[in-house]
Write a protein that holds these residues in place. Structure first.
Motif, PDB file in Angstrom:
ATOM      1  N   ASN A   1     -18.751  -9.443   9.889  1.00 13.34           N
ATOM      2  CA  ASN A   1     -19.357  -9.234   8.571  1.00 13.34           C
ATOM      3  C   ASN A   1     -18.662 -10.153   7.571  1.00 13.34           C
ATOM      4  O   ASN A   1     -17.477  -9.994   7.273  1.00 13.34           O
ATOM      5  CB  ASN A   1     -19.210  -7.770   8.154  1.00 13.34           C
ATOM      6  N   GLU A   2     -19.397 -11.119   7.056  1.00  6.58           N
ATOM      7  CA  GLU A   2     -18.824 -12.116   6.145  1.00  6.58           C
ATOM      8  C   GLU A   2     -18.125 -11.456   4.958  1.00  6.58           C
ATOM      9  O   GLU A   2     -17.097 -11.934   4.481  1.00  6.58           O
ATOM     10  CB  GLU A   2     -19.941 -13.044   5.643  1.00  6.58           C
ATOM     11  N   ARG A   3     -18.666 -10.355   4.492  1.00  8.56           N
ATOM     12  CA  ARG A   3     -18.123  -9.686   3.310  1.00  8.56           C
ATOM     13  C   ARG A   3     -16.744  -9.082   3.555  1.00  8.56           C
ATOM     14  O   ARG A   3     -15.995  -8.829   2.610  1.00  8.56           O
ATOM     15  CB  ARG A   3     -19.105  -8.596   2.859  1.00  8.56           C
ATOM     16  N   TYR A   4     -16.376  -8.878   4.820  1.00  6.82           N
ATOM     17  CA  TYR A   4     -15.122  -8.197   5.134  1.00  6.82           C
ATOM     18  C   TYR A   4     -14.016  -9.139   5.619  1.00  6.82           C
ATOM     19  O   TYR A   4     -12.967  -8.669   6.062  1.00  6.82           O
ATOM     20  CB  TYR A   4     -15.362  -7.095   6.176  1.00  6.82           C
TER      21      TYR A   4
ATOM     22  N   TYR B   1     -16.284  -4.684  11.541  1.00  7.01           N
ATOM     23  CA  TYR B   1     -16.239  -5.567  10.372  1.00  7.01           C
ATOM     24  C   TYR B   1     -15.997  -7.040  10.717  1.00  7.01           C
ATOM     25  O   TYR B   1     -16.147  -7.909   9.862  1.00  7.01           O
ATOM     26  CB  TYR B   1     -15.141  -5.119   9.408  1.00  7.01           C
TER      27      TYR B   1
END
Length: 763
Positions: free
Chosen positions: A406-409, A403
């Motif tokens: 991963n920008e979203r995490y 993660y």
């Protein structure tokens, strides 16, 4: 209606009985008929209106609000006030002598069994009211209500459209629409969540549709003060002290803003604060206690509800969505509540759906919007997803290995490490340490994220060697520059994290400036040698002035400064308690000229060394910025993006001092271009150096009214004393960042674009 609806909430094991008139605060909405209702409040021109007063102004009103937004409470409060005959602080115009008819629509379910008393397939208000009154104790009868309707003095308050089936809702709305046409002059008010006000309600009553606004900070402070004054009714002093302490913590903790946007969540936070006398200093622990407190007080099986929520949050985050439909949500509930023996598939599905219908509005963390269920804030989804990962793994480092890029995490990782540190600080520190010990890509995304994760750990849970490594890495990010693209954003991220972890740079360092004849914008000027502060005065340095009673000791203030201080009674800078402006290593803003001058006088007295400390005059400032060679910008004659914090950087606010090292002067002075305008002791009009700026009667009236121009003619404006400001700011473009650029403003101005730095000379 005497008591506030705080079902299942307790203090010290005792149920709370909160008297509604004592604790109630008005709720607000923009008036009906505004197409721009959802527009950014910062750019709206209209003023929000009291919802109860809106009811008085309109024949009917359709009120929309999220779960916990106070819809039921505001209708109960109005009913109480009308029955009592008065509403303190509310304009009762249009409501005088009216009979409140309050109906909780969830209690009408029995009415719709079979035909439910419908005549010729049409539901009537007479049937609705007669059924409702029979099911209640000590309430009205239809004939009494009819008498008030004939006198045009009835107010129907119908709460909970969303708690009815759509077909039943349509029958009810149509019944009241027909009733409105027969009995004109009376008032009808519906309330419900977004999915309850669509359809028939919007068709019949949508012309007067309003939406309850989130609580403002002013409303929050008023509510907190009322709450603790009520809880500590035996000791008003203790109640006021507790309220002030909680308000102070709210202002200092950005994460709390996620918890207090509506009355339900604010009430739960007040109860959490009352139980522990403080709010946890880390986000993960704050969210953990908040969620547990909320669920344990509202559900018989709180752990199962928690498990459902973390499964839902993780599933949504894995898919990269903010909203989920009912089918997806119910599937996650089936993970927790299994099918029972002898229960058919149809029975099981119906039971789960009914259970979800009960959980969703009651838990306070979800909201239904545009046909999907969302967590009230993305941060709640991210936190609960982090909890899911912790609960379902034992190798905590490996669990988030995929993660990190991963920008979203990003937020999930920060909250994950913070949550893990509550019970397992060694694992949390080891994860951060391993990332910091490995090489990183351009822009140093992993180093910055790992260091930032330490902010989500309590200070006493951060291991010293890990903290030292993190601050070392952040300084390297600043020194190297974070990468050619998005450089300013990366540098601000590293600088703010460094500031909040503990910036060990010498932020009070002074740099020598050579004496000589300088070719300035105003001409050739001979300047004696002096030293200028390397950085603008940062919050952590100005904090020492506050803690040393700088605002209370008159010996630090000039004659005019004392006048200003006595008039305003201020005790800190204007933006001191706001998260956006209070990073320890960012320049102090919201200080007027008198405050900056007082700081310099204080510095001279407390250091008691061989120097006198002052604000620079305009010539000194320009000499330090332009040098003997008369540079156009502090670093040279050509403009370059990424060398300072101006409008071009797109940062949108102040930045930590000294992070734009490539924008330093050759002598090593930082931030002379952009970031904040800096007060000087030169008069803008006359170019004369002054030791004090006049605070006269006109200035006092001007300051009181916050209208900066109404008292001055053009000639008076020209003659008026204005301290000179230098350097431009984050809000201005590069033209104002020139070494020769300058502006002037009133000495009482306290802006987010203005700070200061000091110079010193030998005594």
């Amino acid at each position: 209606c005497t008591y506030m609806d705080v079902d299942h909430l307790q203090l010290d094991g005792k149920p709370i009985r909160v008297e509604l008139p004592e604790i109630f605060i008005p709720l607000f909405a923009y008036g009906p008929g505004r197409e721009s209702r959802d527009e950014d409040p910062q750019v709206r021109k209209e003023t929000p209106l009291n919802v109860e007063e809106l009811i008085g102004k309109h024949e009917y009103l359709l009120i929309e609000g999220d779960a916990g937004s106070g819809k039921t409470t505001v209708l109960k409060h109005l009913a109480y006030c009308l029955a009592d005959g008065e509403c303190q602080g509310i304009n009762m115009s249009g409501l005088e002598g009216c009979l409140p008819v309050l109906i909780f629509l969830k209690d009408l379910k029995g009415l719709f069994d079979g035909n439910g008393g419908m005549k010729d397939g049409v539901m009537t208000v007479e049937v609705i009211l007669s059924h409702y009154f029979k099911s209640q104790e000590n309430v009205l009868d239809f004939e009494t209500v009819k008498d008030f309707c004939n006198a045009e003095r009835a107010v129907f308050l119908l709460d909970g459209l969303d708690e009815m089936a759509p077909e039943h809702r349509a029958n009810l709305v149509n019944a009241f629409a027909n009733f409105k046409n027969r009995y004109k002059g009376n008032k009808i008010v519906f309330s419900g969540r977004s999915h309850g006000v669509v359809g028939a309600a919007m068709d019949k009553f949508g012309r007067n549709h309003v939406k309850i606004l989130p609580l403002t900070m002013e409303q929050v402070e008023t509510y907190v003060k009322k709450w603790f004054q009520y809880i500590y009714s035996d000791s008003s002093a203790l109640g006021g002290k507790t309220a002030d302490a909680m308000i102070s913590e709210i202002r200092e903790h950005h994460a709390i803003e996620e918890l207090i946007e509506n009355p339900l969540m604010l009430t739960a936070t007040c109860i959490l604060y009352h139980g522990g006398k403080e709010l946890p200093g880390q986000r993960a622990e704050l969210y953990k206690k908040f969620v547990n407190n909320l669920l344990h007080r509202r559900f018989k099986e709180p752990e199962k509800i928690r498990e459902f929520l973390i499964n839902l949050a993780y599933g949504m985050h894995q898919m990269g969505v903010r909203g989920a439909d009912k089918v997806f949500a119910v599937e996650k509930l089936e993970v927790v509540y299994k099918q029972q023996d002898r229960e058919t598939e149809t029975e099981y599905r119906k039971r789960i759906e009914n259970l979800f219908e009960d959980i969703e509005p009651k838990c306070g963390l979800l909201k239904f919007e545009r046909g999907q269920y969302n967590f009230r804030h993305l941060t709640f989804q991210e936190f609960l997803a982090a909890v899911y990962i912790v609960d379902n793994h034992t190798d905590y480092g490996k669990a988030i290995e995929d993660y990190w890029d991963n920008e979203r995490y990003k937020e999930v990782i920060e909250l994950y490490i913070g949550y893990l540190s509550i019970d397992n600080k060694r694992w949390a520190n080891r994860i951060v340490q391993d990332v910091l010990n490995n090489k990183d890509a351009e822009g140093f995304p992993r180093w910055r994220l790992a260091a930032r994760s330490l902010l989500d750990m309590q200070k006493d849970r951060r291991e010293i060697d890990v903290l030292d490594l993190a601050t070392e890495r952040l300084r390297k990010v600043i020194e190297c520059g974070a990468g050619p693209e998005d450089l300013p954003v990366y540098l601000v991220d590293a600088g703010e994290t460094l500031g909040r972890l503990g910036d060990r740079r010498a932020l009070d360092k002074f740099v020598p400036v050579r004496g000589g004849v300088y070719n300035l914008e105003s001409g050739r000027v001979e300047i004696e040698p002096f030293e200028m502060a390397k950085y603008p005065v940062a919050n952590q340095w100005f904090g020492k002035f506050i803690r040393d009673d700088g605002y209370k000791r008159p010996e630090y203030w000039s004659r005019q400064g004392k006048r200003w201080l006595n008039h305003t009674r201020v005790e800190r800078p204007w933006f001191w308690g706001e998260q956006k402006w209070n990073c320890p290593n960012s320049p102090v803003v919201g200080v007027c000229w008198y405050e900056a001058d007082a700081f310099a006088r204080w510095l001279t007295m407390v250091r008691a060394d061989e120097y006198v400390y002052r604000l620079p005059d305009g010539n000194q400032w320009e000499a330090a910025a332009a040098g003997l060679e008369k540079r156009k910008y502090p670093w040279g004659n050509d403009w370059h993006d990424g060398k300072c914090n101006t409008e071009e950087s797109n940062i949108g606010g102040i930045s930590p001092v000294g992070i734009f090292t490539k924008g330093d002067t050759p002598e090593g002075i930082s931030d002379l271009a952009g970031n904040v305008w800096e007060w000087t002791k030169t008069d803008f009009h006359s170019n004369r150096g002054l030791t004090d700026f006049r605070f006269d009667d006109d200035m006092q009236r001007l300051f009181d009214d916050e209208n900066w121009n109404q008292f001055f003619s053009k000639q008076e404006e020209k003659d008026r004393q204005l301290p000179e400001l230098r350097g431009g700011s984050w809000y201005n473009n590069h033209d104002d960042a020139r070494c020769a650029g300058r502006d002037g403003d009133d000495p009482v101005s306290r802006y987010s674009t203005a700070g200061f730095r000091c110079v010193r000379t030998k005594k």
